[in-house]
Design an enzyme around this catalytic site. Structure first.
Site, short mmCIF file in Angstrom:
data_model
loop_
_atom_site.label_atom_id
_atom_site.label_comp_id
_atom_site.label_asym_id
_atom_site.label_seq_id
_atom_site.Cartn_x
_atom_site.Cartn_y
_atom_site.Cartn_z
N HIS A 232 29.94 49.24 9.64
CA HIS A 232 29.78 48.21 10.66
C HIS A 232 28.97 48.77 11.82
CE1 HIS A 232 33.40 50.39 11.95
NE2 HIS A 232 33.23 49.90 13.16
N HIS B 12 29.54 49.31 15.17
CA HIS B 12 30.04 50.01 16.35
C HIS B 12 29.38 51.37 16.50
CE1 HIS B 12 33.98 47.52 16.89
NE2 HIS B 12 32.97 47.02 17.57
N HIS C 87 37.70 43.16 11.10
CA HIS C 87 37.30 44.04 12.20
C HIS C 87 36.22 43.42 13.09
CE1 HIS C 87 37.22 47.74 14.39
NE2 HIS C 87 35.93 47.92 14.17
N HIS D 156 42.04 46.81 14.66
CA HIS D 156 42.41 47.87 13.74
C HIS D 156 43.81 47.56 13.21
CE1 HIS D 156 39.18 50.82 14.60
NE2 HIS D 156 39.22 50.31 15.83
N HIS E 175 39.64 59.05 11.02
CA HIS E 175 39.45 58.13 12.15
C HIS E 175 40.74 57.94 12.94
CE1 HIS E 175 38.27 54.58 14.46
NE2 HIS E 175 37.00 54.84 14.12
#
Length: 736
Positions: free
Chosen positions: A43, A45, A142, A384, A406
């Site tokens: 993604h 981000h 997300h 999340h 993560h």
């Protein structure tokens, strides 16, 4: 970084939001970029994609890059804004002091964007590498365009979640589970919230809107740090709907302060079909992202911004590292009427994370220390998974190995402990391994090679046996038997890129890149004998030979007066004689059986022209009366051949029994067999006698009628079996 069977896959390529410039990059010095075959971005981000242009343009990376359509569209906007902010920070004399700290230029960003390849949800990409690498994307929730990657490599499977959400919100669907696949061998899963459990969505929305109303009703200004794209759109939908339902708040302005505001919303409108049913239905009536109570500010000068009255401002970046959100925070932090509402996840070493612990003072971008008097609250809308959602997802996926990534070390440790406790109820051999590797530490998993193959095409439609009650109906009412253990399958086994399948020859082109072909062979064998000699020897070796003649193609100087004669031995091999003088041609389609038959025929042809029997059978003292001589010779040959077989039977019986006397009459033989037995069963001559008759008939073809007469049935059976085995072994080979 994933490496298996000579293929290397890089999963995401971001920066650490708490550090700037080179310090925020991943550990690229531990990676050989030339060895990376493919780079997958989940993604847009920054912590998952911001170092991508640096890696593609300033290293020796030559691999391929894949991401979804919305991710590519948004990355171009976000990283362009990131370059602008880093350049501004360097020019303002901030922490960036070296040219290398601006990681890439606008030209390098565009060059990187041009190299990106797109993938749709559920589309499988096969790179045709020796390891068999292929992958497909699944919706991850997300943010818009976020995906999970299901990777198949070297006969094994890996599911990489990236950041994912199992909760449907106002505009996005929840993450989907892999379908049509067995449990992955490895699950690489985020552990952002560890064992924390989110409050219900309704409770979080009520707390979010209630805190904002309390601040602005008291005359204060509410700052909501967000990233320009992602959670910002969800929060804008929530607040616009709340303002619509509460008219007394509609005089208080809400600002979305981002240079990318209008472009970001256009991206969301473009890809509305990838959002949930609520947004898709609203798109039929109007634009759900055309807000009634929110104003877009393409540019904002904090020093001249009119903030005398209450207001709500959404500003980026979301962790208060720099930019408009940091400038507004520095300006408003000392006033107790104001508030800062953190609505997303904040990593360590960022100001957003620091103020969540309610310090008494903070340091401004200029380096001044000032009191922190404003209200600071945290409401998680970070999309999340929490512990319960993460645990349920892992349980549903049922992986054999779990790797936690993560997340902060403490949260990852708590999650690992909770998962191990959850799996403790399973037998030890069914528990997955769980790892939480620190940075730069390898996790090595050893897999044994799988010995299995998929049966595909018509072979999968097994014939329905009479005793098979397991039947399913598949398309057009056709009944197909369910395969059972022990059923045999006959087809072509094709192994490609560590994956094996069994298909019927007619399905080969459908399920594989292969095609069915054949190799025809032709061998010219020297032969100076007569065709009738060849016919005789071929008939001795093989049964039911088809013979055809063609006088039109004959070479008059070639051979005898029979013309061109073709002997077909089954459907495998042809022997052509009379076409060329002194040569017999053997033709066949190459196959294991055909090759063996062809070899035997070549040996037979060579033997047919050199053996004493061939000379005796076909030789004639003179050339007159040829036809009559040939007929008499053929009859004599039949009698001789039958007699030879009868003598072979006689010899075999002599080897087995005490005494055997034989009488021959044309193609028929009678054998008197004496056997040793005990005194009670013996006749007056001291033995048991059996009489056996073997009759090859008038037209000798290698088969015979066998009869045995004996007082002892068991002995009669043994004698009959002996004779039948000898006859079968000496008979011409049947090609049916």
């Amino acid at each position: 970084l994933l490496t298996f069977r000579g293929t290397t896959v890089m999963l995401d390529c971001g920066i650490h939001p708490g550090y700037d410039g080179i310090a925020g990059l991943p550990f690229f010095d531990r990676v050989d970029p030339e060895e990376v075959d493919v780079l997958l971005i989940t993604h847009f981000h920054l912590d998952h994609a911001a170092s991508l242009p640096y890696f593609t343009e300033r290293t020796k990376f030559k691999g391929r890059i894949f991401m979804t359509h919305p991710t590519k569209a948004v990355i171009r906007l976000l990283l362009g804004d990131y370059i602008r902010l880093m350049t501004m920070k360097k020019g303002a004399g901030g922490e960036l002091t070296q040219d290398d700290d601006v990681l890439y230029t606008e030209a390098e960003l565009q060059s990187c964007i041009d190299k990106i390849e797109l993938i749709d949800y559920h589309q499988t990409i096969d790179l045709n590498l020796p390891s068999g690498l292929k992958f497909h994307a699944l919706n991850a929730g997300h943010v818009l365009g976020a995906c999970l990657f299901f990777i198949e490599i070297g006969g094994r499977s890996v599911l990489y979640t990236g950041d994912y959400s199992m909760e449907e919100d106002r505009h996005l669907m929840a993450a989907e589970l892999p379908r049509y696949h067995t449990s992955p061998d490895v699950l690489i899963v985020e552990s952002t919230y560890g064992v924390q459990v989110h409050a219900s969505r309704a409770e979080r929305e009520a707390r979010f809107t209630g805190t904002i109303e309390r601040i602005v009703s008291g005359g204060g200004r509410c700052l909501i740090p967000v990233f320009a794209l992602g959670r910002a759109q969800e929060l804008l939908l929530i607040l616009d709907e709340y303002w619509q339902e509460h008219p007394h708040l509609q005089s208080i302005p809400i600002y979305y302060a981002s240079k990318m505001a209008s472009r970001a919303l256009r991206v969301y409108q473009t890809y509305a079909n990838m959002m949930n049913a609520r947004i898709r239905s609203q798109m039929d009536l109007g634009n759900p992202f055309s807000f009634s109570h929110i104003r877009n500010l393409k540019s904002i000068d904090v020093n001249t911004f009119d903030d005398r009255g209450p207001s709500v401002v959404f500003a980026s970046p979301g962790m208060l590292q720099s930019g408009v959100s940091r400038q507004l925070f520095d300006r408003w932090a000392s006033d107790p009427k104001n508030g800062c509402l953190i609505a997303g996840y904040a990593v360590e070493h960022t100001l957003a994370k620091e103020i969540m612990s309610q310090p008494k003072e903070v340091v401004t971008m200029e380096g001044r220390r000032q009191p922190l008097n404003c209200l600071v609250d945290y409401v998680s809308f970070s999309a999340h998974v929490d512990f319960v959602q993460n645990r349920d997802f892992i349980t549903a996926v049922n992986p054999r190995n779990i790797i936690l990534v993560h997340g902060a070390k403490e949260e990852m440790g708590r999650l690992k402990g909770a998962l191990m406790l959850n799996y403790k109820k399973l037998p030890e051999n069914k528990r997955p391994t769980i790892a939480m590797p620190p940075n730069e530490v390898e996790v090595k998993l050893i897999f044994t090679r799988r010995r299995s193959a998929k049966v595909m095409g018509t072979l999968a439609e097994a014939p329905i046996a009479e005793d098979n009650d397991d039947v399913t109906n598949e398309g057009e009412g056709k009944a197909v038997a369910v395969p059972r253990e022990g059923d045999s399958v006959r087809g072509i086994l094709v192994t490609q890129q560590n994956s094996s399948k069994i298909v019927a020859p007619e399905d080969l082109s459908t399920y594989t890149p292969l095609r069915v072909g054949s190799v025809s062979s032709r061998l010219h064998v020297p032969f100076v004998g007569k065709i009738e000699t060849l016919r005789l020897f071929l008939g001795e070796m093989y049964r039911d030979i088809e013979e055809t003649k063609d006088d039109s193609d004959a070479n008059l100087d070639a051979a005898d007066d029979e013309g061109v004669v073709t002997f077909s031995i089954g459907s495998q091999v042809k022997v052509i004689a009379g076409k060329t003088k002194g040569v017999v041609t053997v033709e066949w389609d190459c196959s294991p059986v055909g090759d063996v038959i062809a070899d035997s025929l070549v040996a037979l042809i060579m033997h047919a022209q050199s053996s004493a029997a061939s000379i005796r059978l076909t030789g004639r003292p003179c050339s007159h009366r040829q036809k009559k001589a040939r007929e008499e010779n053929t009859e004599d040959a039949d009698k001789t051949t039958a007699e030879e077989h009868l003598r072979t039977v006689h010899k075999a019986l002599c080897d087995q029994f005490l005494s055997v006397e034989a009488t021959y009459e044309a193609t028929k033989g009678t054998f008197e067999v004496k056997l040793d037995v005990n005194e009670s069963e013996a006749d007056e001559d001291g033995g048991l006698v059996c009489f056996a008759t073997v009759d090859f008939g008038n037209e000798f073809d290698g088969t015979a009628k066998v009869t045995v007469e004996c007082e002892d049935d068991k002995i009669a059976t043994n004698v009959r079996g002996c004779i039948q085995n000898v006859v079968a072994a000496s008979a011409p080979i049947a090609m049916d």
